[in-house]
Design a protein around this motif. Structure first.
Motif, PDB file in Angstrom:
ATOM      1  N   GLN A 210       0.538  -1.396  -0.012  1.00  0.00           N
ATOM      2  CA  GLN A 210      -0.022  -0.318  -0.459  1.00  0.00           C
ATOM      3  C   GLN A 210       1.267   1.342  -0.527  1.00  0.00           C
ATOM      4  OE1 GLN A 210      -3.063   0.118   0.512  1.00  0.00           O
ATOM      5  NE2 GLN A 210      -2.750   2.065  -0.458  1.00  0.00           N
ATOM      6  N   LEU A 211       0.404   2.043  -1.116  1.00  0.00           N
ATOM      7  CA  LEU A 211       1.096   3.239  -0.997  1.00  0.00           C
ATOM      8  C   LEU A 211       0.480   4.737  -0.497  1.00  0.00           C
ATOM      9  CD1 LEU A 211       2.607   3.116  -4.495  1.00  0.00           C
ATOM     10  CD2 LEU A 211       4.071   2.330  -2.603  1.00  0.00           C
ATOM     11  N   HIS A 212       0.577   5.297   0.411  1.00  0.00           N
ATOM     12  CA  HIS A 212       0.244   6.816   0.879  1.00  0.00           C
ATOM     13  C   HIS A 212       0.226   7.876   1.050  1.00  0.00           C
ATOM     14  CE1 HIS A 212      -1.800   4.898   4.533  1.00  0.00           C
ATOM     15  NE2 HIS A 212      -2.498   4.188   3.168  1.00  0.00           N
ATOM     16  N   THR A 213      -0.585   8.580  -0.347  1.00  0.00           N
ATOM     17  CA  THR A 213       0.078   9.832  -0.730  1.00  0.00           C
ATOM     18  C   THR A 213       0.664  10.637  -0.291  1.00  0.00           C
ATOM     19  OG1 THR A 213      -1.354  10.360  -1.637  1.00  0.00           O
ATOM     20  CG2 THR A 213      -0.540   8.725  -3.453  1.00  0.00           C
ATOM     21  N   GLY A 214      -0.012  10.563   0.827  1.00  0.00           N
ATOM     22  CA  GLY A 214       0.248  12.246   1.820  1.00  0.00           C
ATOM     23  C   GLY A 214      -1.131  13.053   1.312  1.00  0.00           C
ATOM     24  N   GLY A 215      -1.893  13.473   0.866  1.00  0.00           N
ATOM     25  CA  GLY A 215      -2.755  13.890   0.197  1.00  0.00           C
ATOM     26  C   GLY A 215      -2.601  14.321  -1.455  1.00  0.00           C
ATOM     27  N   MET A 216      -1.950  13.974  -2.120  1.00  0.00           N
ATOM     28  CA  MET A 216      -1.431  14.145  -3.129  1.00  0.00           C
ATOM     29  C   MET A 216      -2.475  12.905  -3.628  1.00  0.00           C
ATOM     30  SD  MET A 216       2.262  14.295  -3.579  1.00  0.00           S
ATOM     31  CE  MET A 216       2.467  15.699  -4.747  1.00  0.00           C
ATOM     32  N   CYS A 217      -2.764  14.408  -5.578  1.00  0.00           N
ATOM     33  CA  CYS A 217      -3.979  13.195  -5.952  1.00  0.00           C
ATOM     34  C   CYS A 217      -3.295  12.272  -7.122  1.00  0.00           C
ATOM     35  CB  CYS A 217      -4.548  14.515  -6.881  1.00  0.00           C
ATOM     36  SG  CYS A 217      -4.400  15.671  -7.454  1.00  0.00           S
ATOM     37  N   HIS A 218      -1.552  11.858  -7.289  1.00  0.00           N
ATOM     38  CA  HIS A 218      -1.018  11.018  -8.120  1.00  0.00           C
ATOM     39  C   HIS A 218       0.001  10.758  -7.745  1.00  0.00           C
ATOM     40  CE1 HIS A 218       1.114  15.061  -8.412  1.00  0.00           C
ATOM     41  NE2 HIS A 218       2.214  14.043  -8.142  1.00  0.00           N
ATOM     42  N   LEU A 219       0.725   9.820  -8.802  1.00  0.00           N
ATOM     43  CA  LEU A 219       1.847   9.664  -8.630  1.00  0.00           C
ATOM     44  C   LEU A 219       2.863   9.850  -9.204  1.00  0.00           C
ATOM     45  CD1 LEU A 219       0.433   7.487  -6.947  1.00  0.00           C
ATOM     46  CD2 LEU A 219       2.460   6.295  -6.645  1.00  0.00           C
ATOM     47  N   ASP A 220       4.403  10.855  -9.279  1.00  0.00           N
ATOM     48  CA  ASP A 220       5.046  10.953 -10.057  1.00  0.00           C
ATOM     49  C   ASP A 220       6.272   9.932  -9.989  1.00  0.00           C
ATOM     50  OD1 ASP A 220       6.764  11.030  -7.725  1.00  0.00           O
ATOM     51  OD2 ASP A 220       6.742  13.419  -7.982  1.00  0.00           O
ATOM     52  N   ALA A 221       7.775   9.330 -10.759  1.00  0.00           N
ATOM     53  CA  ALA A 221       8.392   9.159 -11.149  1.00  0.00           C
ATOM     54  C   ALA A 221       8.812   8.898 -10.030  1.00  0.00           C
ATOM     55  CB  ALA A 221       9.455   9.694 -12.270  1.00  0.00           C
ATOM     56  N   GLU A 222       9.391   9.382  -8.948  1.00  0.00           N
ATOM     57  CA  GLU A 222      10.223   8.881  -8.350  1.00  0.00           C
ATOM     58  C   GLU A 222       9.565   8.109  -6.555  1.00  0.00           C
ATOM     59  OE1 GLU A 222      12.930   8.870  -5.304  1.00  0.00           O
ATOM     60  OE2 GLU A 222      13.241   9.209  -7.140  1.00  0.00           O
ATOM     61  N   MET A 223       8.621   8.941  -6.662  1.00  0.00           N
ATOM     62  CA  MET A 223       7.480   8.057  -6.023  1.00  0.00           C
ATOM     63  C   MET A 223       7.249   6.791  -6.465  1.00  0.00           C
ATOM     64  SD  MET A 223       4.271  11.293  -5.786  1.00  0.00           S
ATOM     65  CE  MET A 223       3.779  10.664  -3.916  1.00  0.00           C
ATOM     66  N   THR A 224       7.016   6.510  -7.422  1.00  0.00           N
ATOM     67  CA  THR A 224       6.557   5.188  -8.432  1.00  0.00           C
ATOM     68  C   THR A 224       8.462   4.619  -7.516  1.00  0.00           C
ATOM     69  OG1 THR A 224       5.041   6.380  -9.720  1.00  0.00           O
ATOM     70  CG2 THR A 224       6.281   3.562 -10.367  1.00  0.00           C
ATOM     71  N   ARG A 225       8.969   4.740  -7.852  1.00  0.00           N
ATOM     72  CA  ARG A 225      10.564   4.294  -7.567  1.00  0.00           C
ATOM     73  C   ARG A 225      10.502   3.533  -5.854  1.00  0.00           C
ATOM     74  NH1 ARG A 225      15.087   4.495 -10.852  1.00  0.00           N
ATOM     75  NH2 ARG A 225      15.051   5.369 -11.610  1.00  0.00           N
ATOM     76  N   GLN A 226      10.193   5.333  -5.009  1.00  0.00           N
ATOM     77  CA  GLN A 226       9.819   4.527  -4.037  1.00  0.00           C
ATOM     78  C   GLN A 226       9.707   3.243  -4.025  1.00  0.00           C
ATOM     79  OE1 GLN A 226       9.427   7.504  -1.167  1.00  0.00           O
ATOM     80  NE2 GLN A 226      10.254   9.380  -2.849  1.00  0.00           N
ATOM     81  N   GLY A 227       8.285   3.118  -4.299  1.00  0.00           N
ATOM     82  CA  GLY A 227       6.687   2.270  -4.353  1.00  0.00           C
ATOM     83  C   GLY A 227       7.702   1.003  -5.079  1.00  0.00           C
TER      84      GLY A 227
END
Length: 224
Positions: free
Chosen positions: A88-105
């Motif tokens: 599960q990925l929580h975005t901290g209120g953000m309504c999208h994922l970017d490339a860096e967030m996806t890499r972390q996931g």
């Protein structure tokens, strides 16, 4: 009137994300991991479609799923019953994922034993379309109750998608939904998009969708 200095930052932010996305795709290619970015509005049937997809492909590929949401782990709990690896990925209120967030996931998912990684993006037809996640292919789900005019109202989402799944076709008789008109509007935005009508609840159309995805994953992994 005093002159106000205006800085145009939108382009640089997106440009940096695009570079990161390209690097992520290159890394995935070298490791033989296919990343699918699955998008839709809330309630369109992403999780149910995902469960059907896993059932159809789990004997063919090792599957990992990243469930992105502003909060809660409801979807991850559902997917955990499918046998697929899930985080599960929580975005901290953000309504999208970017490339860096996806890499972390992906790092959290630990993809050494994954061939097909699926990102179930945040339910939204605007923000997720603006950020390249580094996915190999983009897919989106449009549900019948949303109306056949959505490609006209949210053009970017339909422009960037490689495949559009028109879900909940079992309830089409109860809604003012014109399937052929919807296909026409999608092709106006993206003539190359694959369009597959499905019903995630009954399984109708899932075989065609799974076949398309299987071919794309096999092609990606064989040419690494």
């Amino acid at each position: 009137m005093r002159e106000v200095r205006v800085l145009e930052i939108k382009q640089s932010v997106f440009a940096d994300n695009d570079r990161q996305a390209d690097l992520l795709r290159q890394d995935l290619k070298e490791r033989g991991v296919f990343l699918l970015n699955l998008m839709s509005s809330p309630g369109a049937g992403k999780t149910t479609t995902l469960m059907r997809t896993i059932e159809a492909l789990k004997d063919t590929f090792k599957i990992g799923v990243m469930e992105a949401d502003i909060d809660s782990d409801v979807d991850a709990q559902t997917i955990s019953g499918s046998g697929a690896k899930v985080i599960q990925l929580h975005t901290g209120g953000m309504c999208h994922l970017d490339a860096e967030m996806t890499r972390q996931g992906l790092a959290g998912l630990q993809t050494d034993d994954v061939e097909l990684a699926i990102l179930e993006n945040v339910g939204n037809l605007v923000c997720p379309a603006e950020f390249d996640t580094g996915a190999v292919k983009n897919a989106m789900i449009l549900s019948v109750p949303e109306g056949h005019d959505k490609p006209l109202k949210y053009p970017l989402m339909f422009t960037i998608c490689d495949v559009v799944l028109i879900n909940k076709i079992d309830v089409m008789p109860y809604f003012d939904f014109d399937l052929e008109k919807c296909k026409e509007y999608i092709r106006m935005r993206n003539p190359n998009a694959k369009i597959i009508p499905i019903c995630a609840k009954t399984g109708e159309g899932i075989e065609e969708w799974s076949k398309w995805l299987k071919e794309e994953v096999s092609r990606w992994c064989m040419t690494k």
